[in-house]
Every structure is written in structure tokens, then in C-alpha cells.
Design a protein around this motif. Structure first.
Motif, PDB file in Angstrom:
ATOM      1  N   LEU A 136      -6.090   0.943   3.271  1.00  0.00           N
ATOM      2  CA  LEU A 136      -5.691   1.789   4.399  1.00  0.00           C
ATOM      3  C   LEU A 136      -6.719   2.866   4.750  1.00  0.00           C
ATOM      4  CD1 LEU A 136      -1.846   2.240   3.847  1.00  0.00           C
ATOM      5  CD2 LEU A 136      -3.056   0.526   5.185  1.00  0.00           C
ATOM      6  N   GLU A 193      -9.930   2.787   4.569  1.00  0.00           N
ATOM      7  CA  GLU A 193     -11.014   2.138   5.315  1.00  0.00           C
ATOM      8  C   GLU A 193     -10.596   1.860   6.755  1.00  0.00           C
ATOM      9  OE1 GLU A 193     -13.347  -0.997   2.942  1.00  0.00           O
ATOM     10  OE2 GLU A 193     -11.348  -1.023   2.035  1.00  0.00           O
ATOM     11  N   ILE A 194      -9.384   1.367   6.906  1.00  0.00           N
ATOM     12  CA  ILE A 194      -8.887   1.042   8.240  1.00  0.00           C
ATOM     13  C   ILE A 194      -8.759   2.302   9.084  1.00  0.00           C
ATOM     14  CG2 ILE A 194      -6.985  -0.031   9.531  1.00  0.00           C
ATOM     15  CD1 ILE A 194      -6.331  -1.568   6.916  1.00  0.00           C
ATOM     16  N   LEU A 213      -4.139  -3.410   2.508  1.00  0.00           N
ATOM     17  CA  LEU A 213      -3.183  -3.854   3.518  1.00  0.00           C
ATOM     18  C   LEU A 213      -2.795  -5.307   3.264  1.00  0.00           C
ATOM     19  CD1 LEU A 213      -1.666  -3.089   6.149  1.00  0.00           C
ATOM     20  CD2 LEU A 213      -3.580  -4.098   7.410  1.00  0.00           C
ATOM     21  N   ALA A 253      -8.276  -6.944   9.126  1.00  0.00           N
ATOM     22  CA  ALA A 253      -8.294  -6.045   7.973  1.00  0.00           C
ATOM     23  C   ALA A 253      -7.697  -6.723   6.740  1.00  0.00           C
ATOM     24  CB  ALA A 253      -7.532  -4.765   8.299  1.00  0.00           C
ATOM     25  N   LEU A 275      -5.478  -5.694  12.770  1.00  0.00           N
ATOM     26  CA  LEU A 275      -4.859  -5.576  11.461  1.00  0.00           C
ATOM     27  C   LEU A 275      -4.943  -6.891  10.678  1.00  0.00           C
ATOM     28  CD1 LEU A 275      -1.813  -3.448  12.638  1.00  0.00           C
ATOM     29  CD2 LEU A 275      -3.791  -2.656  11.316  1.00  0.00           C
ATOM     30  N   MET A 288      -9.138  -5.088   3.297  1.00  0.00           N
ATOM     31  CA  MET A 288      -9.408  -3.667   3.473  1.00  0.00           C
ATOM     32  C   MET A 288      -8.224  -2.818   3.008  1.00  0.00           C
ATOM     33  SD  MET A 288     -11.251  -3.746   7.224  1.00  0.00           S
ATOM     34  CE  MET A 288     -11.500  -1.967   7.270  1.00  0.00           C
ATOM     35  N   TYR A 290       1.609  -2.495   2.154  1.00  0.00           N
ATOM     36  CA  TYR A 290       0.364  -2.381   1.390  1.00  0.00           C
ATOM     37  C   TYR A 290       0.646  -2.362  -0.104  1.00  0.00           C
ATOM     38  CZ  TYR A 290       1.876   2.506   1.498  1.00  0.00           C
ATOM     39  OH  TYR A 290       2.613   3.671   1.394  1.00  0.00           O
ATOM     40  N   THR A 336     -11.820   3.245  11.090  1.00  0.00           N
ATOM     41  CA  THR A 336     -12.374   2.326  12.086  1.00  0.00           C
ATOM     42  C   THR A 336     -12.708   3.105  13.353  1.00  0.00           C
ATOM     43  OG1 THR A 336     -11.047   0.504  11.217  1.00  0.00           O
ATOM     44  CG2 THR A 336     -11.901   0.261  13.454  1.00  0.00           C
TER      45      THR A 336
END
Length: 484
Positions: free
Chosen positions: A434, A436-437, A404, A427, A424, A432, A397, A440
Motif C-alpha cells: 500500500l 508504494e501504491i 495489496l 499493483a 489496482l 506492490m 491487503y 504513484t
């Protein structure tokens, strides 16, 4: 004038150059959306739709009949309404006059065809090994791995008892898969690459080190960090190869397979906008810089979401999607575009189940990108379930924004979680970060995963919430792939 007559007069003529994965996908989509289209399709080969990714499986014996690696043929495309010309080589394209010059390879006759719109799907071709004397490169039993014709020969060679040693040049996906296949056939296999690691474009050392250990345990000789400089003939058969010579050693080889990469076939469109390696730059609809010319498949460079620029990534998945997008654009169907890709890929060799997307940390740093990474090794479900596996995951990242840029995942044996790479990859495509991910909406069930699953745990570690380290829980004390 009838409506049918009007339709015929306004129907466009489309020429497709190249009919493998991308070309086949474009033709099928074009005619599914508009069965009245006039399509002339040309390919220099005698077959189409061969899944080259299955060659190693056929060599090793998993695929019993290589004919099963085809999913379409000329008869099927003809039945859809296309006019298919196999063993016809397109020699030139005049994009001003909208004509092509073609040679019938069976008769030698040359002729001209015209188009309203053109789909360019000429694909790519294996690279030569630089520096090797041309006369040595022409020794018998030095082979490529690309076409069905290559597959037929490679399968045949695997069962020839006089071939005891095989050298594979190129430690990418194709090279590693072939090394495994010929080892399964009882051959002595040497894998040679000028890079110091296998598959370095896709995976970092946390994954390649374990794979290399497994390859050595399987009996593969790894000659990494070595440059091929020559081939030596066999003393018994002077017109056959007998040895590969590198800058660091000599390796016996009754059969040599070169798999050092691919070059896009784009010489016919010299005036088009291209990347440094010659791939055609296209937009999301697969339009090139030339009016009324679309390009698809291995010959193109699509927008790479992690790199933020166009990049050629030769994958069958990209080829199929690009064909659908180009056809939909030609037929005026909105919203069917490939706005970006992340180069998502996977490999299953020597009991290693690996997948990656975006950029590895090594690749990102080589490009000068300011990146950081988070790597963990964790049980894939709660330890109280007793039966669980170990999964390794690495997230790459941007060190400041936490966006990411890449992900790698791996496991061993029957444990396989590679499909999470899809999530991923999306993403990365959606740019996106990290956090935000991490939020999920995912499920938890002890049969399948942990409440802090391996993806979330890797993200928490990246943002400074490494609970397990804070609690003094050492990953090194858990079951590991080490020593397997």
C-alpha cells in the motif's frame, strides 16, 4: 532448391481445437505474425466469436440485433489463410503420435488429422445442478446461457406473453444480468442461489448489500441461501417446467435459466497437469505440461498473482490475451507472455457500477489468508464543486506486509470510476504494498478528483493515517447510496 520451397518444407502445421475467443485470438495472431503457417482449426459449433456477455443485453433489448455480438467468422479466418472446420467434433487427441480424431457432425464421417503443434481452446461448459432428478432437468423451458443458440431462444422467450415468471438459478454475473433483463421485459423474476449473498466471489457485503437492496426495489425476488432440489412440471403443460423447488420454498417458473458456474472442457488431455477442477496448468507462454501442446481460454489455469498459485478465471479478457501469448510462443517471438492475472472484472446492473480485482476479504479469509481491509465512502471530487458523486472503495491487503491482494470499487447511476481497477490490478500483479501504491504519480484537478482521492484516502486509513476520522469528519453525514 528455392527459398520458397525451403520455407514450405520447414513450415509447421498447427491444429487449433476450439475457435471461440481464445482460439480466434490465437489464429489471428499466428497468421498475422507468419502468414505462411498451415493451420487447421476445428469447432463443434456452427459459429465463432460470439460475445456471450452480451446475451442479457440482447434479452433486455439494449442490443437490438444479436448478430452484432459477433466480431469474427469463418470467412474472415479463411481469408487469413486458416482452414476452418465448423461443426466438427474432436473426439480424441494422441499427444504421442501428434494426431487427432475428428467427426464431421453433419455427415457423421470420422477422420484423422496430424499436427506439429497444437493449440487447445476447448473452453468450458455450464455445470449441472447437483441433486436434481435427471428426468426433471429435461423438462421444457429449462435452459442454459452460453451459446448463440441459447441467446436466440432466451431472446424469443422474453417476448412470449405466456411466460410471466422466470427463475434464474445462480446469483453470479450471468444470473444477475439475466434477472435484470427479464425484469425489464416485465417478467416476475426470482433469483436463486445456495450462497447467502449475490456475487460473493468478487464483492464483500459493503457492495452486495446495496445491490441486493436495489434488486428488491426493482421487483426481483431473492431466494438466497437456498438449494435447488427439484423442478415441478406445469399443470397446464406437463412436459414444461412450472415450478422450482428449493430446500426452503417453491417458486413459480414458466422459464428456468441455470447459471451455476462452468467446468473446463479438458477431458481430451487426460495426461496433462491440471488443477483440482480440471483446468490445464500453463506457464506464461500458455504451454501445458505436454510437449508441443499449448492451451488457452476458459480451459486453463493461469498464475493468479493474489493467490500465488494457478487458478482458472474464465474471462474473455484472459482468453484473448492467452491466445496472443500462445501464438507468439509458437512463432518464437520472445517477451509476449501472461506472467500473471488478478481476475479483474466488472458488472453494471440495477444502476450499480461495480468492479473488482484480486481477492475479496471474504474469499481471502475463507482461504485462511492473514488479511485486513480498508473501506471508505467518499465524494469523488471536492464538495465545493457542488455537483459530485459518491464512490465506495475497499482494499484488501496482507495484514503484516501491507501487500495489496484485492480491491473493489462501486458507485451508482451516472457516477462511474470503475476504470481505476486497472491500476489496482497492476499493483496486485506487481505485488506492490500500500505505501508504494500511495506514492504513484497521479494528477489532481477539482473537475475530476480530490487531492486526497478515494484510493489514497483508503490507503491512508489502512496505514493509520485516517485524517478525516481524526478531524471528526463523519462519512455518514455525506451524501450516500443508502436508500437509493
Amino acid at each position: 532448391m528455392t527459398s520458397e520451397t525451403t520455407r514450405k518444407k520447414t513450415t509447421e502445421k498447427i491444429v487449433v481445437v476450439g475457435i471461440n475467443h481464445a482460439g480466434t485470438s490465437a489464429i489471428r495472431t499466428l497468421l498475422a505474425q507468419d502468414p505462411e503457417l498451415e493451420i487447421n482449426a476445428y469447432d463443434r459449433n456452427s459459429n465463432i466469436s460470439f460475445l456471450g456477455c452480451g446475451i442479457a443485453l440482447a434479452v433486455g433489448g439494449t442490443v437490438k440485433n444479436p448478430e452484432d455480438l459477433f466480431y469474427c467468422d469463418q470467412v474472415q479466418l479463411d481469408a487469413l489463410g486458416a482452414k476452418v472446420f465448423m461443426e466438427h467434433d474432436v473426439l480424441a487427441i494422441d499427444t504421442q503420435k501428434k494426431t487427432i480424431r475428428v467427426r464431421d457432425l453433419k455427415t457423421g464421417r470420422e477422420f484423422q488429422d496430424s499436427y506439429d503443434k497444437l493449440v487447445y481452446a476447448a473452453g468450458s461448459w455450464p455445470l449441472d445442478i447437483p441433486g436434481v432428478p435427471p428426468e426433471k432437468a429435461r423438462l421444457k423451458n429449462i435452459m442454459l446461457c452460453k451459446l448463440y443458440q441459447h441467446a436466440q431462444e432466451l431472446i424469443k422467450k422474453a417476448d412470449e406473453p405466456e411466460i410471466s415468471s422466470v427463475a434464474v438459478i445462480g446469483a453470479g454475473y450471468i444470473g444477475i444480468e439475466l434477472a435484470e433483463a427479464y425484469r425489464q421485459k416485465g417478467k416476475n423474476v426470482t433469483l436463486i442461489d445456495y450462497e447467502t449473498r449475490v456475487i460473493p466471489r468478487y464483492f464483500d457485503t459493503e457492495f452486495t448489500r446495496l445491490l441486493e437492496d436495489d434488486m428488491r426495489r426493482a421487483g426481483i425476488t431473492l431466494a438466497l441461501g437456498e438449494k435447488v432440489i427439484d423442478f415441478a412440471p406445469s399443470p397446464q403443460k406437463p412436459d414444461h417446467v412450472g415450478q422450482v423447488i428449493t430446500d426452503k420454498g417453491h417458486y413459480p417458473a414458466d422459464l428456468v435459466i441455470t447459471a451455476v458456474g462452468f467446468r473446463p472442457n479438458t477431458d481430451l488431455l487426460s495426461e496433462a497437469e491440471k488443477t483440482g477442477n480440471g483446468a490445464l496448468i500453463v506457464d506464461g507462454a500458455m504451454k501445458t505440461s505436454i510437449p508441443d501442446v499449448w492451451a488457452v481460454g476458459d480451459s486453463v489455469a493461469m498464475y493468479h498473482a493474489a493467490l500465488d498459485r494457478h487458478q482458472q478465471v474464465a474471462l474473455a479478457t484472459n482468453a484473448v490475451k492467452s491466445g496472443i501469448a500462445a501464438a507468439s510462443s509458437i512463432n518464437g517471438i520472445p517477451g509476449v507472455t501472461v506472467e500473471s492475472m488478478a481476475g479483474t472484472n466488472a458488472i453494471c446492473v440495477f444502476e450499480n457500477n461495480l468492479a473488482s480485482t484480486g481477492l475479496s476479504e471474504a474469499a481471502a479469509r475463507e482461504l485462511g489468508l492473514p488479511v485486513a481491509s480498508s473501506y471508505i465512502e467518499d465524494a469523488d471530487r471536492p464538495e465545493f464543486m457542488n455537483d459530485y458523486g459518491i464512490t465506495r472503495i475497499k482494499l484488501v491487503y496482507h495484514e503484516k506486509t501491507f501487500r495489496l491482494l484485492g480491491a473493489q470499487i462501486g458507485s451508482h447511476g451516472e457516477i462511474n470510476h470503475t476504470e481505476v481497477i486497472y491500476f489496482l490490478a497492476l499493483a496486485i500483479q506487481k505485488k506492490m504494498a500500500l505505501p508504494e501504491i500511495a506514492f504513484t504519480d497521479v494528477y489532481f484537478l477539482p473537475h475530476f478528483n480530490k487531492p486526497f482521492n478515494f484510493i489514497l484516502t483508503a490507503i491512508l486509513k489502512a496505514i493509520g493515517l485516517d485524517y478525516e476520522a481524526a478531524a471528526g469528519k463523519s462519512l455518514e453525514r455525506r451524501p450516500s447510496l443508502e436508500g437509493k
